[in-house]
Design an enzyme around this catalytic site. Structure first.
Site, PDB file in Angstrom:
ATOM      1  N   GLY A   6     -25.938  -9.431  34.781  1.00  0.00           N
ATOM      2  CA  GLY A   6     -27.196 -10.100  34.426  1.00  0.00           C
ATOM      3  C   GLY A   6     -28.321  -9.117  34.248  1.00  0.00           C
ATOM      4  N   ASN A   7     -29.533  -9.609  34.245  1.00  0.00           N
ATOM      5  CA  ASN A   7     -30.710  -8.749  34.129  1.00  0.00           C
ATOM      6  C   ASN A   7     -31.863  -9.366  34.920  1.00  0.00           C
ATOM      7  OD1 ASN A   7     -32.293 -10.525  32.231  1.00  0.00           O
ATOM      8  ND2 ASN A   7     -30.440 -10.188  31.002  1.00  0.00           N
ATOM      9  N   HIS A   8     -33.008  -8.691  34.917  1.00  0.00           N
ATOM     10  CA  HIS A   8     -34.115  -9.110  35.785  1.00  0.00           C
ATOM     11  C   HIS A   8     -34.996 -10.210  35.211  1.00  0.00           C
ATOM     12  CE1 HIS A   8     -33.359  -6.158  38.808  1.00  0.00           C
ATOM     13  NE2 HIS A   8     -33.425  -5.144  37.959  1.00  0.00           N
ATOM     14  N   SER A   9     -34.648 -10.746  34.059  1.00  0.00           N
ATOM     15  CA  SER A   9     -35.522 -11.755  33.447  1.00  0.00           C
ATOM     16  C   SER A   9     -35.612 -13.003  34.335  1.00  0.00           C
ATOM     17  CB  SER A   9     -34.967 -12.146  32.074  1.00  0.00           C
ATOM     18  OG  SER A   9     -35.663 -13.255  31.591  1.00  0.00           O
TER      19      SER A   9
ATOM     20  N   ALA B  41     -33.792 -12.659  27.515  1.00  0.00           N
ATOM     21  CA  ALA B  41     -33.168 -11.352  27.655  1.00  0.00           C
ATOM     22  C   ALA B  41     -31.667 -11.597  27.532  1.00  0.00           C
ATOM     23  CB  ALA B  41     -33.518 -10.741  29.008  1.00  0.00           C
TER      24      ALA B  41
END
Ligand code: C5P
Length: 422
Positions: free
Chosen positions: A214-217, A281
């Site tokens: 995943g990512n930090h969005s 994102a």
């Protein structure tokens, strides 16, 4: 903040149910958004919550009696007519079965029902009652009659009721009523009749049933964009990966998890979309295969091989280039850590976008998880604008204002009458 509510007059009617206490939060929410909230309580509502509570929250008079005087802009006025004429939106929360029945039959035996009957603007009801009362054919018929007259409803929801039973009949949460109120007030605004699709959140690409890439969005920017589009009267669709913020009300939500699912949802909506804003994102890579079973620890290192995911905006850009049906306006985001400008310009061209919003995600006050954003706009045609640090809500509102300008809707008068059809 919801600028749509600033200076607007909200008539908040409260009928007699225990859910009346939740309307204190609602009145406070409107007041904090700089709306002028006038409260009318039925006599039974005043047994659940004291009028002085609302008076303190709104800093305005609270009326319960038909023959009371009413302060308005320094003048003393009497009666329901002045009250009803002044309001931009009439909300009744909670709306009991009895109040709904009175409205549906045009009865006017107390201040709330008299005022409602003489009011011609948009009206929003948040019903609250026991499940059997809600599902009773009499209530269903009354609700339908009001809907047919153009009255909006929010809820009721499933949940624990005053009786201790669990079922449909719980009043909608104040935050959701607030959000739908913004939508109702925004109706007929400059984006009236247009469909705006926004992607938001960070996609999750499964590694096994318990892990993902995943990512930090957080989805804050996308949610703010959806609210701003909704408040300008657009029919708004939010295709979102998991969000860490309350999803906006009054918009159609299409939850997804992976880039592939987001791609599918956007392509399915594309033919009906006038404006597309890609604020999600989206993962560029996903594991080539995701295991059906949880991967176990082993002495050896694990290697996860990755493959490309579909690029949603790229595909939209290609389709537009080929002359296929597509949105009139496509806006992308560039979350960059280096070579900011070059990357943004490359994106604008490569994805055939009308506008790219660049943000430096390494700056502490900009990008992921914070409430503020410092962005630079790059428009097709060469225009470049660096905006100062603003809240994400303000950035969203400014971007949507740009949409209004680009679509030639600045002088939009609205196609819908503010008066309900009677
Ligand atoms: O090329 P890059 O991924 O950096 O571009 C970012 C922009 O493209 C964002 O607006 C993002 O939502 C969108 N995007 C997309 N599909 C992808 C990757 C990014 O729509 N697979």
């Amino acid at each position: 903040m919801a600028p749509i509510l600033s200076g607007k007059r909200i008539m908040l009617g409260i009928s007699g149910g225990i859910a009346a206490y939740k309307s204190v939060t609602l009145a406070s929410r409107f007041t904090q958004a700089n709306a002028l909230v006038d409260v009318i309580m039925t006599h039974s509502a005043a047994k659940f919550v004291a009028p002085v509570t609302f008076q303190s929250i709104t800093q305005r008079s609270v009326a319960t009696d038909t023959f009371e005087f009413w302060h308005d802009a320094g003048r003393l006025r009497i009666g329901h007519v002045a009250l009803a004429h002044a309001a931009d939106l009439f909300i009744i929360a909670p709306a009991t079965a009895h109040t709904i029945a009175r409205l549906a039959h045009g009865l006017s035996d107390d201040l709330l029902s008299i005022t409602a009957l003489s009011y011609k603007g948009p009206m929003l009801l948040a019903p609250a009652m026991e499940t059997n009362m809600w599902t009773h054919p009499a209530t269903m018929r009354n609700v339908q009659a009001l809907r047919d007259w153009g009255v909006d409803f929010i809820g009721p929801e499933e949940g624990r009721l005053a009786s201790g039973e669990v079922g449909e009949g719980r009043v909608a949460e104040p935050e959701d009523i607030f959000e739908v109120a913004c939508k109702v007030i925004g109706r007929g605004g400059p984006l009236d009749g247009l469909r705006v699709l926004i992607t938001a959140g960070g996609t999750r690409e499964p590694i096994d049933p318990v892990r993902f890439m995943g990512n930090h969005s957080t989805g804050k920017m996308g949610a703010a964009l959806a609210r701003a589009a909704r408040d300008l009267g657009a029919e708004t669709v939010l295709v979102h990966a998991p969000l860490s913020v309350h999803p906006p009300g009054g918009v159609s939500l299409m939850p997804v998890h992976t880039a592939q699912q987001m791609f599918g949802a956007v392509m399915e909506q594309l033919p009906r979309t006038d404006v597309l804003i890609g604020a999600a994102a989206v993962a560029d890579y996903r594991p080539t295969r995701s295991s059906n079973q949880k991967l176990k620890k082993s002495p050896e290192n694990q290697v996860i091989t990755l493959e490309r995911t579909p690029d949603i905006l790229q595909e939209v850009g290609t389709r537009r280039e080929e002359g296929g049906p597509g949105p009139r306006l496509v806006i992308g985001f560039a979350a960059e850590t280096n070579d900011l400008e070059a990357n943004a310009l490359d994106k604008l061209k490569r994805k055939n976008l009308d506008l790219v919003v660049l943000n430096d995600v390494t700056a502490p006050d900009s990008g992921f998880a914070v409430d503020t954003n410092r962005v630079t706009l790059f428009e097709r045609g060469g225009n470049r604008e660096a905006w100062p640090l603003m809240s994400k809500d303000e950035v969203a509102q400014a971007i949507l204002q740009r949409v209004v300008v680009r679509l030639g809707r600045l002088d939009w008068k609205g196609s819908q009458s503010r008066e309900r059809d009677r």
